[in-house]
Structure formats: structure tokens, C-alpha cells
Design an enzyme around this catalytic site. Structure first.
Site, PDB file in Angstrom:
ATOM      1  N   CYS A 161      -2.702  -2.376   6.636  1.00  0.00           N
ATOM      2  CA  CYS A 161      -2.886  -1.027   7.195  1.00  0.00           C
ATOM      3  C   CYS A 161      -4.241  -0.873   7.870  1.00  0.00           C
ATOM      4  CB  CYS A 161      -2.662   0.054   6.138  1.00  0.00           C
ATOM      5  SG  CYS A 161      -3.769  -0.027   4.731  1.00  0.00           S
ATOM      6  N   GLN A 204      -5.258  -0.570  -4.188  1.00  0.00           N
ATOM      7  CA  GLN A 204      -6.018  -1.666  -4.798  1.00  0.00           C
ATOM      8  C   GLN A 204      -6.865  -1.180  -5.978  1.00  0.00           C
ATOM      9  OE1 GLN A 204      -8.006  -4.272  -1.938  1.00  0.00           O
ATOM     10  NE2 GLN A 204      -9.446  -4.846  -3.543  1.00  0.00           N
ATOM     11  N   CYS A 210       0.839  -1.201   0.000  1.00  0.00           N
ATOM     12  CA  CYS A 210       0.000   0.000   0.000  1.00  0.00           C
ATOM     13  C   CYS A 210       0.875   1.253   0.000  1.00  0.00           C
ATOM     14  CB  CYS A 210      -0.866  -0.068   1.255  1.00  0.00           C
ATOM     15  SG  CYS A 210      -1.365   1.502   1.928  1.00  0.00           S
ATOM     16  N   GLU A 211       0.632   2.132  -0.965  1.00  0.00           N
ATOM     17  CA  GLU A 211       1.497   3.310  -1.077  1.00  0.00           C
ATOM     18  C   GLU A 211       1.176   4.368  -0.025  1.00  0.00           C
ATOM     19  OE1 GLU A 211       0.881   4.588  -5.071  1.00  0.00           O
ATOM     20  OE2 GLU A 211      -0.749   5.958  -4.543  1.00  0.00           O
ATOM     21  N   HIS A 212       0.061   4.234   0.651  1.00  0.00           N
ATOM     22  CA  HIS A 212      -0.269   5.219   1.689  1.00  0.00           C
ATOM     23  C   HIS A 212       0.442   4.935   3.006  1.00  0.00           C
ATOM     24  CE1 HIS A 212      -4.256   5.796  -0.648  1.00  0.00           C
ATOM     25  NE2 HIS A 212      -3.320   6.600  -1.088  1.00  0.00           N
ATOM     26  N   HIS A 213       0.697   3.656   3.288  1.00  0.00           N
ATOM     27  CA  HIS A 213       1.274   3.292   4.588  1.00  0.00           C
ATOM     28  C   HIS A 213       2.531   2.439   4.484  1.00  0.00           C
ATOM     29  CE1 HIS A 213      -3.141   3.887   5.280  1.00  0.00           C
ATOM     30  NE2 HIS A 213      -2.662   4.636   6.255  1.00  0.00           N
ATOM     31  N   HIS A 260      -5.932  -5.714   3.878  1.00  0.00           N
ATOM     32  CA  HIS A 260      -4.877  -4.706   4.013  1.00  0.00           C
ATOM     33  C   HIS A 260      -4.334  -4.668   5.431  1.00  0.00           C
ATOM     34  CE1 HIS A 260      -5.657  -2.522   0.111  1.00  0.00           C
ATOM     35  NE2 HIS A 260      -6.604  -3.428   0.156  1.00  0.00           N
TER      36      HIS A 260
HETATM   37 ZN   LIG Z   1      -2.847   1.606   3.497  1.00  0.00          ZN
END
Ligand SMILES: [Zn+2]
Length: 194
Positions: free
Chosen positions: A157, A127, A86-89, A155
Site C-alpha cells: 500500500c 503491522q 493490510c486491513e486498511h487497503h 507494504h
Molecule cells: Zn495499507
């Protein structure tokens, strides 16, 4: 190395492993760890090798399609499991993916679908984009405008932070007849065992 489809070349071979090692040492210090202790002294190198391996994933030759003997046949491949990050976390997520298309002039070998899914997962992702780039690649290789991709993702995250509960996220992309024809869409989802 096998011929790479154009969309994969954006991040290939650009992993600066010494920079990753340095960054990991900084993280270890920042969370109050002793980076020199026995269990941690090789950790920066291991993490750097992981990123190198993850980013430089070689899917082999996916750029091969066969001439189709029949046309207008729906092909569905399901149960393809991939790990992405995941590129956010920067935390992993796992997806079960089903891919469908209507064969026109070209068909893809079965293993190619898993390779395409892994190839698109081996980069920082969300995703929602993962299903789109898989669909783009299947569309490009099969030259069929009728492509469907659905993914169920878990996920880390969500499980390890935030609401701290496992949950499944579903994303899909429906193109061509899968978008315009509810029966074709229903047939795809049935064959994808959903
Ligand atoms: Zn994430």
C-alpha cells in the site's frame, strides 16, 4: 485439525466464497472490465479460493511446549518471513520477524515460532498489531513474561499507491526484562542481527 490456541478461533472457517465471487465480479464491472472475457472468467473463483486458503491457514499444532532444562536463557529466532494483508487497503505486506524470550519453565520448538508468526499474519492485520499478537501467543505458550518481537515490513500500500515508494516500517514490542533492562534489549537486537 490440531488444537487451536484460543486467539485463532475468531475468524476460522467463516469464508463465504460465493459472496466473494459476487463481490469480485462487481469490482471487475466497476473498473470497466468485461467479466466474461477469457482472462477474467475464472478470476472470481480464484480470488475466492485465495481468501479461503488465506483465512483458513492451519499452523499445525503450536500448542506444544517442552520442559526447560535450563532457565534464564535467552532464545532468539530471526529471519521468519511472513505475508499478511493490510486491513486498511486490503493489499499485502511482507514482514521479516525476530522473536525472543527468556526461557523459564517451558521452551518452544524452533518451528513453532514460524508457525505462530504465519498464523497471526493470516488475517487482516496492521503491522503494529501483528507484533503484539505474536508476543501474546509466545507469552501464553512459554509462560515467560519476557518476550520481544520486532518486525520489518514492506507494504504494497506504500509501493503501489500513496507515495509510491518502497520503504521499510519497523514495529516492535518489548515485554518484561526486554522492556526494563536495556542490556537485555540490546542483546536481543544483536542476536536478531539488526
Ligand atoms: Zn495499507
Amino acid at each position: 485439525m490440531a488444537t487451536q490456541p484460543s486467539v485463532t478461533q475468531d475468524n476460522q472457517g467463516q469464508v463465504d466464497t460465493p459472496a466473494i465471487e459476487q463481490a469480485i465480479r462487481q469490482i471487475l464491472r466497476a473498473i470497466g472490465e468485461d467479466e466474461q472475457r477469457e482472462g477474467l472468467k475464472d478470476t472470481p473463483g480464484r480470488v475466492a479460493r485465495f481468501w479461503q486458503e488465506f483465512i483458513n491457514y492451519d499452523p499445525g499444532n503450536v500448542d506444544v511446549a517442552f520442559e526447560s532444562v535450563t532457565t534464564d536463557q535467552m532464545v532468539v529466532v530471526s529471519g521468519v518471513k511472513v505475508w499478511s494483508i493490510c486491513e486498511h487497503h486490503l493489499l499485502p505486506f511482507q514482514c521479516a520477524i525476530a522473536i525472543g524470550y527468556i526461557a523459564r519453565d517451558k521452551v518452544l520448538g524452533l518451528s513453532k515460532f514460524a508457525r505462530i508468526a504465519h498464523q497471526m499474519a493470516h488475517r487482516l492485520q496492521i503491522q503494529e498489531r501483528l507484533v503484539h499478537v505474536i508476543a501474546d501467543e509466545v507469552e501464553r505458550l512459554t509462560e515467560s513474561p519476557d518476550v520481544a518481537v520486532v518486525a520489518d515490513g514492506e507494504h504494497l500500500c506504500m509501493s503501489i499507491r500513496g507515495i509510491r515508494t518502497p520503504a521499510t516500517m519497523t514495529t516492535s514490542v518489548m515485554r518484561g526484562v526486554f522492556f526494563s533492562n536495556p542490556e537485555a534489549r540490546a542483546e536481543f537486537l544483536r542476536l536478531a542481527k539488526r
